[in-house]
Design a protein around this motif. Structure first.
Motif, PDB file in Angstrom:
ATOM      1  N   ASN A   1      -9.410  -5.770  -2.602  1.00 35.22           N
ATOM      2  CA  ASN A   1      -8.134  -5.264  -2.078  1.00 35.22           C
ATOM      3  C   ASN A   1      -6.965  -5.625  -2.988  1.00 35.22           C
ATOM      4  O   ASN A   1      -6.009  -4.858  -3.116  1.00 35.22           O
ATOM      5  CB  ASN A   1      -7.893  -5.830  -0.674  1.00 35.22           C
TER       6      ASN A   1
ATOM      7  N   GLN B   1      -7.038  -3.217  -5.805  1.00 33.30           N
ATOM      8  CA  GLN B   1      -6.565  -1.909  -5.342  1.00 33.30           C
ATOM      9  C   GLN B   1      -5.042  -1.896  -5.204  1.00 33.30           C
ATOM     10  O   GLN B   1      -4.386  -0.921  -5.586  1.00 33.30           O
ATOM     11  CB  GLN B   1      -7.217  -1.560  -4.006  1.00 33.30           C
ATOM     12  N   MET B   2      -4.487  -2.974  -4.686  1.00 36.64           N
ATOM     13  CA  MET B   2      -3.033  -3.061  -4.556  1.00 36.64           C
ATOM     14  C   MET B   2      -2.364  -3.043  -5.926  1.00 36.64           C
ATOM     15  O   MET B   2      -1.325  -2.391  -6.114  1.00 36.64           O
ATOM     16  CB  MET B   2      -2.661  -4.341  -3.807  1.00 36.64           C
TER      17      MET B   2
ATOM     18  N   SER C   1      -3.201  -1.612  -8.579  1.00 35.13           N
ATOM     19  CA  SER C   1      -3.226  -0.290  -9.213  1.00 35.13           C
ATOM     20  C   SER C   1      -2.756   0.816  -8.279  1.00 35.13           C
ATOM     21  O   SER C   1      -2.985   1.993  -8.555  1.00 35.13           O
ATOM     22  CB  SER C   1      -4.651   0.027  -9.693  1.00 35.13           C
ATOM     23  N   ASP C   2      -2.114   0.451  -7.170  1.00 39.61           N
ATOM     24  CA  ASP C   2      -1.649   1.443  -6.199  1.00 39.61           C
ATOM     25  C   ASP C   2      -0.199   1.810  -6.511  1.00 39.61           C
ATOM     26  O   ASP C   2       0.725   1.036  -6.224  1.00 39.61           O
ATOM     27  CB  ASP C   2      -1.755   0.869  -4.782  1.00 39.61           C
TER      28      ASP C   2
ATOM     29  N   TYR D   1       2.335   1.826  -3.402  1.00 36.11           N
ATOM     30  CA  TYR D   1       2.826   0.547  -2.890  1.00 36.11           C
ATOM     31  C   TYR D   1       3.964   0.021  -3.765  1.00 36.11           C
ATOM     32  O   TYR D   1       4.979  -0.461  -3.251  1.00 36.11           O
ATOM     33  CB  TYR D   1       1.683  -0.460  -2.839  1.00 36.11           C
TER      34      TYR D   1
ATOM     35  N   GLU E   1      -0.847   3.275   6.302  1.00 37.86           N
ATOM     36  CA  GLU E   1      -2.158   2.813   5.843  1.00 37.86           C
ATOM     37  C   GLU E   1      -3.043   2.478   7.046  1.00 37.86           C
ATOM     38  O   GLU E   1      -4.250   2.734   7.033  1.00 37.86           O
ATOM     39  CB  GLU E   1      -1.995   1.580   4.947  1.00 37.86           C
TER      40      GLU E   1
ATOM     41  N   ARG F   1      -5.065   6.147   7.590  1.00 38.19           N
ATOM     42  CA  ARG F   1      -6.299   5.869   6.863  1.00 38.19           C
ATOM     43  C   ARG F   1      -7.193   4.856   7.576  1.00 38.19           C
ATOM     44  O   ARG F   1      -8.310   4.621   7.127  1.00 38.19           O
ATOM     45  CB  ARG F   1      -5.971   5.363   5.453  1.00 38.19           C
TER      46      ARG F   1
ATOM     47  N   TYR G   1      -7.160  -3.427   3.828  1.00 30.46           N
ATOM     48  CA  TYR G   1      -6.187  -3.223   2.755  1.00 30.46           C
ATOM     49  C   TYR G   1      -4.760  -3.304   3.285  1.00 30.46           C
ATOM     50  O   TYR G   1      -3.879  -3.906   2.655  1.00 30.46           O
ATOM     51  CB  TYR G   1      -6.436  -1.870   2.097  1.00 30.46           C
TER      52      TYR G   1
END
Length: 368
Positions: free
Chosen positions: A130, A133-134, A136-137, A140, A328, A332, A337
């Motif tokens: 997670n 992922q954050m 590369s988000d 966000y 989120e 989703r 996440y």
């Protein structure tokens, strides 16, 4: 008599036997060991290492309540009158632990797991997935950037609130009426504001503001079509709601300034601007900084207006961190996440507010 009165506040040490003291300590530590054992067993059961048939965390809750009762009783047994004094603090501290610390620990555990409510697999530990992922988000980080702009807008809100407070503090006609009228937006919820203004007055086809814009020559008014205009409209609606809050705090501070100081400055020949800049504004610094800090806290929670009007659009241009985390969860169903994003945002808020409060304290500290 004064010496005798002082002795009334002194609690003499109780004559507590060693056996009684040991029993009180054993009661506390025994219940604490039971709590740790139950929590460890339930953690292993939740991780799938063992199967004890636990479906909820109620056994740990019951063990915690038992430990809390034994802790309070053990304090009285082992310490006597001093232990009774601690009962004024212990229940509140234990309640805070149960309502804040435990959910925070559980939230950290969820943040490092893959838990999507739409998946039949349930919650699974996924380490730092997670976090990656954050990192590369882009949505966000875009929401964090928007929060910087939303927070910087507080400077304009403060200037408007200060001006209104000065106006309402002056001897003007119908002053009481204007004070009530300017407070009306603060009485409305952000959801009501978003529907009343964003969904009704700014509606593209039939909204009165859109009709007026077409009447003055704007052929196709779109208040939420472009990123810059949409972000500005969100700022203005949020400001319209909360400027009265800052205004009423500043007005209270202005009314606390003795009028003799202003009259003395006027007698000494100071102009209105010089009197404001060298007298009123410095005296209002503590109130102003307090109002700004509280407003920043409210601003960092900005979500209602965005969710109801734009849902973060167009293309995430109006997203705040809170509205992005909400979507989120809702859209989703990504609990793991979303919880990580919330935890990171909480850490950023704590750091930012700590720095701001230290800077404010240093700025307001008198210099000799």
């Amino acid at each position: 008599m004064s010496g005798e009165g002082d002795h009334l506040h002194i609690v003499a040490a109780d004559d507590i036997s060693a056996a009684r003291r040991n029993f009180g300590r054993a009661l506390v530590w025994g219940s604490a060991g039971l709590l740790l054992l139950v929590a460890a067993l339930q953690t292993l059961d939740s991780a799938g290492q063992i199967d004890l048939g636990f479906t909820t965390w109620r056994p740990t809750l019951y063990a915690y309540v038992l430990w809390a009762v034994c802790l309070c009783a053990g304090q009285v047994i082992a310490r006597g009158e001093h232990g009774k004094r601690s009962l004024f603090v212990l229940p509140a501290a234990l309640f805070v632990v149960s309502m804040v610390v435990f959910p925070l620990i559980f939230g950290v555990a969820i943040a490092f797991s893959d838990w999507n409510l739409a998946s039949p697999d349930g919650r699974k530990f996924n380490g730092l997935a997670n976090v990656r992922q954050m990192w590369s988000d882009p949505f966000y980080w875009n929401a964090l950037t928007n929060m910087v702009w939303y927070t910087l807008a507080i400077a304009v809100e403060y200037a408007i609130a200060f001006g209104l407070a000065l106006l309402l503090n002056a001897q003007i006609r119908a002053r009481k009426f204007f004070r009530v009228a300017f407070l009306l937006p603060l009485m409305l919820s952000p959801v009501a504001v978003s529907w009343m203004i964003g969904k009704s007055m700014l509606e593209i086809r039939f909204g009165p503001i859109a009709r007026f814009a077409r009447w003055i020559g704007w052929e196709s008014p779109s208040f939420f079509g472009s990123p810059e205009v949409a972000r500005a409209m969100i700022m203005m609606m949020d400001a319209w709601t909360f400027i009265p809050f800052m205004m009423i705090m500043i007005l209270a501070g202005l009314q606390a300034i003795p009028r003799e100081l202003q009259e003395a400055a006027r007698v000494d020949g100071a102009s209105a601007w010089k009197s404001f800049w060298e007298l009123t504004f410095p005296l209002m610094l503590p109130v102003s900084i307090t109002a700004i800090l509280i407003r920043i806290i409210f601003k960092l929670k900005l979500a209602d207006i965005i969710i109801n009007i734009t849902s973060g659009g167009p293309g995430g241009a109006t997203d705040s961190v809170t509205s992005f985390i909400f979507r989120e969860y809702r859209d989703r169903s990504n609990v793991g996440y979303g919880t990580l994003l919330a935890m990171v945002y909480l850490v950023l808020i704590v750091i930012a507010m700590t720095v701001l409060m230290k800077l404010a304290d240093r700025w307001m500290r008198p210099r000799y």
